[in-house]
Scaffold this motif. Structure first.
Motif, PDB file in Angstrom:
ATOM      1  N   ARG A   1       6.874  -1.076   4.939  1.00  0.00           N
ATOM      2  CA  ARG A   1       6.008  -0.883   3.904  1.00  0.00           C
ATOM      3  C   ARG A   1       4.522  -0.472   4.258  1.00  0.00           C
ATOM      4  NH1 ARG A   1       4.746  -5.758   1.392  1.00  0.00           N
ATOM      5  NH2 ARG A   1       3.475  -4.543  -0.086  1.00  0.00           N
ATOM      6  N   ARG A   2       4.296   0.601   3.622  1.00  0.00           N
ATOM      7  CA  ARG A   2       2.859   1.046   4.189  1.00  0.00           C
ATOM      8  C   ARG A   2       1.561   0.910   2.870  1.00  0.00           C
ATOM      9  NH1 ARG A   2       1.719   7.134   5.223  1.00  0.00           N
ATOM     10  NH2 ARG A   2      -0.466   7.104   6.002  1.00  0.00           N
ATOM     11  N   ILE A   3       0.634   0.220   3.200  1.00  0.00           N
ATOM     12  CA  ILE A   3      -0.544   0.565   2.261  1.00  0.00           C
ATOM     13  C   ILE A   3      -1.632   1.513   2.720  1.00  0.00           C
ATOM     14  CG2 ILE A   3      -2.285  -1.076   1.038  1.00  0.00           C
ATOM     15  CD1 ILE A   3      -0.270  -3.244   0.962  1.00  0.00           C
ATOM     16  N   VAL A   4      -1.957   2.177   2.167  1.00  0.00           N
ATOM     17  CA  VAL A   4      -3.229   3.082   2.648  1.00  0.00           C
ATOM     18  C   VAL A   4      -4.499   2.880   1.741  1.00  0.00           C
ATOM     19  CG1 VAL A   4      -4.121   5.523   2.832  1.00  0.00           C
ATOM     20  CG2 VAL A   4      -1.794   4.744   3.209  1.00  0.00           C
ATOM     21  N   VAL A   5      -5.607   2.342   2.227  1.00  0.00           N
ATOM     22  CA  VAL A   5      -6.594   1.882   1.503  1.00  0.00           C
ATOM     23  C   VAL A   5      -7.745   2.951   1.595  1.00  0.00           C
ATOM     24  CG1 VAL A   5      -8.348  -0.062   1.259  1.00  0.00           C
ATOM     25  CG2 VAL A   5      -6.236  -0.710   2.102  1.00  0.00           C
ATOM     26  N   SER A   6      -7.933   3.344   0.224  1.00  0.00           N
ATOM     27  CA  SER A   6      -9.099   4.205   0.026  1.00  0.00           C
ATOM     28  C   SER A   6     -10.653   3.625   0.797  1.00  0.00           C
ATOM     29  CB  SER A   6      -9.502   4.478  -1.472  1.00  0.00           C
ATOM     30  OG  SER A   6      -8.286   5.154  -2.001  1.00  0.00           O
ATOM     31  N   GLY A   7     -11.371   4.368   1.014  1.00  0.00           N
ATOM     32  CA  GLY A   7     -12.712   3.948   1.671  1.00  0.00           C
ATOM     33  C   GLY A   7     -13.469   2.946   0.773  1.00  0.00           C
ATOM     34  N   GLN A   8     -13.635   1.778   1.358  1.00  0.00           N
ATOM     35  CA  GLN A   8     -14.387   0.756   0.607  1.00  0.00           C
ATOM     36  C   GLN A   8     -15.624   0.473   1.064  1.00  0.00           C
ATOM     37  OE1 GLN A   8     -12.524  -1.305  -1.720  1.00  0.00           O
ATOM     38  NE2 GLN A   8     -11.215   0.412  -1.474  1.00  0.00           N
ATOM     39  N   LEU A   9     -16.357   0.378  -0.014  1.00  0.00           N
ATOM     40  CA  LEU A   9     -18.054   0.259   0.271  1.00  0.00           C
ATOM     41  C   LEU A   9     -18.444  -1.111   0.217  1.00  0.00           C
ATOM     42  CD1 LEU A   9     -18.822   3.078  -2.135  1.00  0.00           C
ATOM     43  CD2 LEU A   9     -19.023   3.347   0.040  1.00  0.00           C
ATOM     44  N   GLY A  10     -19.782  -1.303   0.820  1.00  0.00           N
ATOM     45  CA  GLY A  10     -20.394  -2.676   0.783  1.00  0.00           C
ATOM     46  C   GLY A  10     -20.989  -2.966  -0.569  1.00  0.00           C
TER      47      GLY A  10
ATOM     48  N   GLY B   1      -9.203  -7.397   0.308  1.00  0.00           N
ATOM     49  CA  GLY B   1      -8.697  -7.739  -1.038  1.00  0.00           C
ATOM     50  C   GLY B   1      -7.704  -6.546  -1.607  1.00  0.00           C
ATOM     51  N   VAL B   2      -7.705  -5.411  -1.247  1.00  0.00           N
ATOM     52  CA  VAL B   2      -6.878  -4.581  -1.634  1.00  0.00           C
ATOM     53  C   VAL B   2      -5.504  -4.776  -0.748  1.00  0.00           C
ATOM     54  CG1 VAL B   2      -5.974  -2.108  -1.361  1.00  0.00           C
ATOM     55  CG2 VAL B   2      -8.416  -2.447  -1.869  1.00  0.00           C
ATOM     56  N   LEU B   3      -5.527  -5.606   0.241  1.00  0.00           N
ATOM     57  CA  LEU B   3      -4.067  -5.941   1.239  1.00  0.00           C
ATOM     58  C   LEU B   3      -3.674  -7.007   0.473  1.00  0.00           C
ATOM     59  CD1 LEU B   3      -5.471  -5.359   4.930  1.00  0.00           C
ATOM     60  CD2 LEU B   3      -4.204  -3.795   3.590  1.00  0.00           C
ATOM     61  N   ARG B   4      -4.474  -7.986  -0.025  1.00  0.00           N
ATOM     62  CA  ARG B   4      -3.812  -9.050  -0.639  1.00  0.00           C
ATOM     63  C   ARG B   4      -3.200  -8.571  -2.074  1.00  0.00           C
ATOM     64  NH1 ARG B   4      -8.727 -11.263   0.838  1.00  0.00           N
ATOM     65  NH2 ARG B   4      -9.785 -11.010  -1.137  1.00  0.00           N
ATOM     66  N   ALA B   5      -3.739  -7.819  -2.716  1.00  0.00           N
ATOM     67  CA  ALA B   5      -3.086  -7.176  -4.022  1.00  0.00           C
ATOM     68  C   ALA B   5      -1.756  -6.815  -3.444  1.00  0.00           C
ATOM     69  CB  ALA B   5      -3.923  -5.921  -4.436  1.00  0.00           C
ATOM     70  N   GLY B   6      -1.540  -5.999  -2.444  1.00  0.00           N
ATOM     71  CA  GLY B   6      -0.176  -5.681  -1.967  1.00  0.00           C
ATOM     72  C   GLY B   6       0.511  -6.884  -1.291  1.00  0.00           C
ATOM     73  N   GLY B   7       0.149  -7.718  -1.139  1.00  0.00           N
ATOM     74  CA  GLY B   7       0.922  -8.802  -0.419  1.00  0.00           C
ATOM     75  C   GLY B   7       0.802  -8.855   0.978  1.00  0.00           C
TER      76      GLY B   7
ATOM     77  N   LEU C   1      -2.918  -4.770   9.295  1.00  0.00           N
ATOM     78  CA  LEU C   1      -3.644  -3.571   9.665  1.00  0.00           C
ATOM     79  C   LEU C   1      -3.345  -2.756  10.884  1.00  0.00           C
ATOM     80  CD1 LEU C   1      -7.125  -4.594   8.552  1.00  0.00           C
ATOM     81  CD2 LEU C   1      -5.954  -2.878   7.600  1.00  0.00           C
ATOM     82  N   ILE C   2      -3.249  -1.607  10.810  1.00  0.00           N
ATOM     83  CA  ILE C   2      -2.638  -1.024  11.922  1.00  0.00           C
ATOM     84  C   ILE C   2      -3.810   0.209  12.200  1.00  0.00           C
ATOM     85  CG2 ILE C   2      -0.340  -1.107  12.029  1.00  0.00           C
ATOM     86  CD1 ILE C   2      -0.211   1.769  10.461  1.00  0.00           C
TER      87      ILE C   2
ATOM     88  N   ILE D   1     -15.287   1.945   4.665  1.00  0.00           N
ATOM     89  CA  ILE D   1     -14.086   1.734   5.730  1.00  0.00           C
ATOM     90  C   ILE D   1     -12.888   2.001   4.876  1.00  0.00           C
ATOM     91  CG2 ILE D   1     -13.032   0.051   6.850  1.00  0.00           C
ATOM     92  CD1 ILE D   1     -15.452  -1.521   6.950  1.00  0.00           C
ATOM     93  N   GLU D   2     -12.156   3.116   5.683  1.00  0.00           N
ATOM     94  CA  GLU D   2     -10.817   3.349   5.147  1.00  0.00           C
ATOM     95  C   GLU D   2      -9.957   2.315   6.169  1.00  0.00           C
ATOM     96  OE1 GLU D   2     -11.307   7.972   4.244  1.00  0.00           O
ATOM     97  OE2 GLU D   2     -10.393   7.277   6.062  1.00  0.00           O
ATOM     98  N   ALA D   3      -8.562   2.215   5.450  1.00  0.00           N
ATOM     99  CA  ALA D   3      -7.576   1.380   6.374  1.00  0.00           C
ATOM    100  C   ALA D   3      -6.343   1.726   6.037  1.00  0.00           C
ATOM    101  CB  ALA D   3      -8.104  -0.152   5.969  1.00  0.00           C
TER     102      ALA D   3
END
Length: 127
Positions: free
Chosen positions: A27-36, A60-66, A72-73, A120-122
């Motif tokens: 499974r892959r999660i791509v996280v949009s740029g997150q700000l402070g 937080g975005v990762l947690r939402a996806g389990g 993180l890669i 930060i994008e991830a």
């Protein structure tokens, strides 16, 4: 997931991997740029605080996806203040708690508003 740091490529300057290998079936999660920016919409005060909050938002975005930080890669970091790589490395090492992933750090002229100092994008993978 496997860290790739081959002997015929310069060793990383700090705690990141030159490459990450993963199975294509993950499974892959791509996280949009997150700000402070805090959940209430307020902007964290200063570069280091914004970096920490941006990481918390990624997590937080990762947690939402389990998934968690260990999934993180890849990270791509955009900073609007020059000469801050040491600050970034310190915050990254704290927030990543020993997990290594591919990492790109960029110093840029600006983000969406002058109040934003870092984004930060991830990418993450998981079962």
């Amino acid at each position: 997931m496997r860290v790739l740091d081959p002997d015929d490529v310069v060793k990383p300057a700090s705690n990141y991997a030159q490459g990450i290998e993963h199975a294509a079936g993950a499974r892959r999660i791509v996280v949009s740029g997150q700000l402070g920016v805090h959940p209430d919409g307020t902007v964290a005060d200063g570069l280091e605080a914004q970096m920490e909050q941006a990481f918390e938002n990624v997590f937080g975005v990762l947690r939402a996806g389990g998934l968690g930080r260990e999934s993180l890669i890849r990270l791509t970091i955009y900073v609007t203040q020059s000469g801050q790589v040491a600050v970034y490395r310190r915050v990254r090492d704290k927030m990543m708690a020993g997990h290594l992933c591919a990492n790109t750090y960029l110093e840029i002229s600006g983000l969406a508003t002058p109040d934003f100092l870092v984004e930060i994008e991830a990418e993450a993978i998981g079962p």
